[in-house]
Design a protein around this motif. Sequence first.
Motif, PDB file in Angstrom:
ATOM      1  N   ALA A  40      -7.441  11.454  -9.886  1.00 54.94           N
ATOM      2  CA  ALA A  40      -8.354  10.436  -9.742  1.00 54.94           C
ATOM      3  C   ALA A  40      -7.687   8.994  -9.970  1.00 54.94           C
ATOM      4  N   ASP A  41      -6.406   8.869  -9.917  1.00 55.59           N
ATOM      5  CA  ASP A  41      -5.747   7.762 -10.432  1.00 55.59           C
ATOM      6  C   ASP A  41      -5.287   6.855  -9.283  1.00 55.59           C
ATOM      7  N   ASP A  42      -6.106   5.840  -8.920  1.00 49.55           N
ATOM      8  CA  ASP A  42      -5.586   5.199  -7.655  1.00 49.55           C
ATOM      9  C   ASP A  42      -4.537   4.200  -8.077  1.00 49.55           C
ATOM     10  N   ALA A  43      -4.486   4.085  -9.354  1.00 49.96           N
ATOM     11  CA  ALA A  43      -3.557   2.844  -9.860  1.00 49.96           C
ATOM     12  C   ALA A  43      -2.148   3.359  -9.334  1.00 49.96           C
ATOM     13  N   PHE A  44      -1.699   4.593  -9.405  1.00 46.94           N
ATOM     14  CA  PHE A  44      -0.377   4.639  -8.891  1.00 46.94           C
ATOM     15  C   PHE A  44      -0.352   4.803  -7.319  1.00 46.94           C
ATOM     16  N   GLU A  45      -1.138   4.869  -6.547  1.00 43.41           N
ATOM     17  CA  GLU A  45      -1.086   4.511  -5.001  1.00 43.41           C
ATOM     18  C   GLU A  45      -1.107   3.213  -4.879  1.00 43.41           C
ATOM     19  N   VAL A  46      -1.907   2.614  -5.490  1.00 43.91           N
ATOM     20  CA  VAL A  46      -1.896   0.981  -5.270  1.00 43.91           C
ATOM     21  C   VAL A  46      -0.701   0.395  -5.578  1.00 43.91           C
ATOM     22  N   ALA A  47      -0.109   0.862  -6.631  1.00 45.99           N
ATOM     23  CA  ALA A  47       1.444   0.483  -7.102  1.00 45.99           C
ATOM     24  C   ALA A  47       2.450   0.597  -5.960  1.00 45.99           C
ATOM     25  N   VAL A  48       2.318   1.904  -5.410  1.00 49.74           N
ATOM     26  CA  VAL A  48       2.999   2.372  -4.294  1.00 49.74           C
ATOM     27  C   VAL A  48       3.105   1.409  -3.161  1.00 49.74           C
ATOM     28  N   ILE A  49       1.842   1.151  -2.743  1.00 50.60           N
ATOM     29  CA  ILE A  49       1.391   0.337  -1.583  1.00 50.60           C
ATOM     30  C   ILE A  49       1.925  -1.104  -1.773  1.00 50.60           C
ATOM     31  N   GLU A  50       1.841  -1.767  -3.132  1.00 52.07           N
ATOM     32  CA  GLU A  50       2.340  -3.023  -3.253  1.00 52.07           C
ATOM     33  C   GLU A  50       3.761  -3.035  -3.415  1.00 52.07           C
ATOM     34  N   VAL A  51       4.595  -2.210  -4.096  1.00 48.43           N
ATOM     35  CA  VAL A  51       5.737  -2.280  -3.771  1.00 48.43           C
ATOM     36  C   VAL A  51       6.520  -1.805  -2.790  1.00 48.43           C
ATOM     37  N   THR A  52       5.717  -1.188  -1.789  1.00 49.04           N
ATOM     38  CA  THR A  52       6.277  -0.965  -0.433  1.00 49.04           C
ATOM     39  C   THR A  52       6.103  -2.333   0.291  1.00 49.04           C
ATOM     40  N   ALA A  53       5.107  -3.121   0.079  1.00 48.04           N
ATOM     41  CA  ALA A  53       4.955  -4.048   0.965  1.00 48.04           C
ATOM     42  C   ALA A  53       6.109  -5.355   0.405  1.00 48.04           C
ATOM     43  N   THR A  54       6.020  -5.495  -0.841  1.00 54.44           N
ATOM     44  CA  THR A  54       7.228  -6.201  -1.535  1.00 54.44           C
ATOM     45  C   THR A  54       8.574  -5.975  -0.863  1.00 54.44           C
ATOM     46  N   VAL A  55       8.992  -4.435  -1.008  1.00 54.41           N
ATOM     47  CA  VAL A  55      10.161  -4.264  -0.270  1.00 54.41           C
ATOM     48  C   VAL A  55      10.346  -4.545   1.150  1.00 54.41           C
ATOM     49  N   HIS A  56       9.400  -4.604   2.066  1.00 57.72           N
ATOM     50  CA  HIS A  56       9.423  -4.930   3.264  1.00 57.72           C
ATOM     51  C   HIS A  56       9.763  -6.438   3.630  1.00 57.72           C
ATOM     52  N   ARG A  57       9.003  -7.274   2.576  1.00 55.23           N
ATOM     53  CA  ARG A  57       9.234  -8.709   2.523  1.00 55.23           C
ATOM     54  C   ARG A  57      10.561  -9.041   2.159  1.00 55.23           C
ATOM     55  N   LEU A  58      11.076  -8.408   1.169  1.00 58.34           N
ATOM     56  CA  LEU A  58      12.533  -8.558   0.565  1.00 58.34           C
ATOM     57  C   LEU A  58      13.543  -8.391   1.688  1.00 58.34           C
ATOM     58  N   LEU A  59      13.399  -6.945   2.348  1.00 57.21           N
ATOM     59  CA  LEU A  59      14.390  -6.651   3.286  1.00 57.21           C
ATOM     60  C   LEU A  59      14.287  -7.645   4.318  1.00 57.21           C
ATOM     61  N   GLY A  60      13.235  -8.257   4.866  1.00 63.00           N
ATOM     62  CA  GLY A  60      12.955  -9.063   5.946  1.00 63.00           C
ATOM     63  C   GLY A  60      13.652 -10.533   5.634  1.00 63.00           C
ATOM     64  N   ALA A  61      13.625 -11.104   4.325  1.00 57.64           N
ATOM     65  CA  ALA A  61      14.026 -12.085   3.764  1.00 57.64           C
ATOM     66  C   ALA A  61      15.637 -12.012   3.545  1.00 57.64           C
ATOM     67  N   LEU A  62      16.094 -10.849   3.439  1.00 56.02           N
ATOM     68  CA  LEU A  62      17.527 -11.031   2.999  1.00 56.02           C
ATOM     69  C   LEU A  62      18.315 -11.074   4.228  1.00 56.02           C
ATOM     70  N   PRO A  63      19.511 -11.845   4.216  1.00 57.49           N
ATOM     71  CA  PRO A  63      20.406 -11.719   5.558  1.00 57.49           C
ATOM     72  C   PRO A  63      21.001 -10.282   5.680  1.00 57.49           C
ATOM     73  N   ALA A  64      21.010 -10.006   7.024  1.00 57.42           N
ATOM     74  CA  ALA A  64      21.818  -8.433   7.244  1.00 57.42           C
ATOM     75  C   ALA A  64      23.099  -8.800   6.972  1.00 57.42           C
ATOM     76  N   ARG A  65      23.602  -7.487   6.641  1.00 60.86           N
ATOM     77  CA  ARG A  65      25.078  -7.706   6.485  1.00 60.86           C
ATOM     78  C   ARG A  65      25.667  -6.704   7.351  1.00 60.86           C
ATOM     79  N   ARG A  66      26.800  -6.746   7.575  1.00 63.65           N
ATOM     80  CA  ARG A  66      27.645  -6.170   8.910  1.00 63.65           C
ATOM     81  C   ARG A  66      28.000  -4.643   8.466  1.00 63.65           C
ATOM     82  N   GLN A  67      28.487  -4.536   6.956  1.00 65.35           N
ATOM     83  CA  GLN A  67      28.996  -3.446   6.470  1.00 65.35           C
ATOM     84  C   GLN A  67      27.647  -2.361   5.970  1.00 65.35           C
TER      85      GLN A  67
END
Length: 86
Positions: A40-67
């Motif tokens: 019955a703990d929605d806090a765990f799933e909400v945290a996963v959703i928030e971290v997932t969204a943050t990682v998407h933003r982070l990966l989109g903002a970082l410059p791509a690297r060639r290696q």
Amino acid sequence: MCRNITELRGLDPPATDEEIEAAARQFIRKVSGLRQPPAADDAFEVAVIEVTATVHRLLGALPARRQPPTTVPPLRRPEVRARLGR
């Protein structure tokens, strides 16, 4: 912090939504100390959703690297294993 969390930046092909969510879920498990959240703990799933969204933003903002990353997560992907005959 956790050696099992795969580096997702610089992958070819890029990290999938599922790989990003799996890394977020692993991170939340590690910091919460819970292997499996209470039913019955929605806090765990909400945290996963928030971290997932943050990682998407982070990966989109970082410059791509060639290696490739120092870890080799693409080898875990079925299409890469099939191509390599593993």
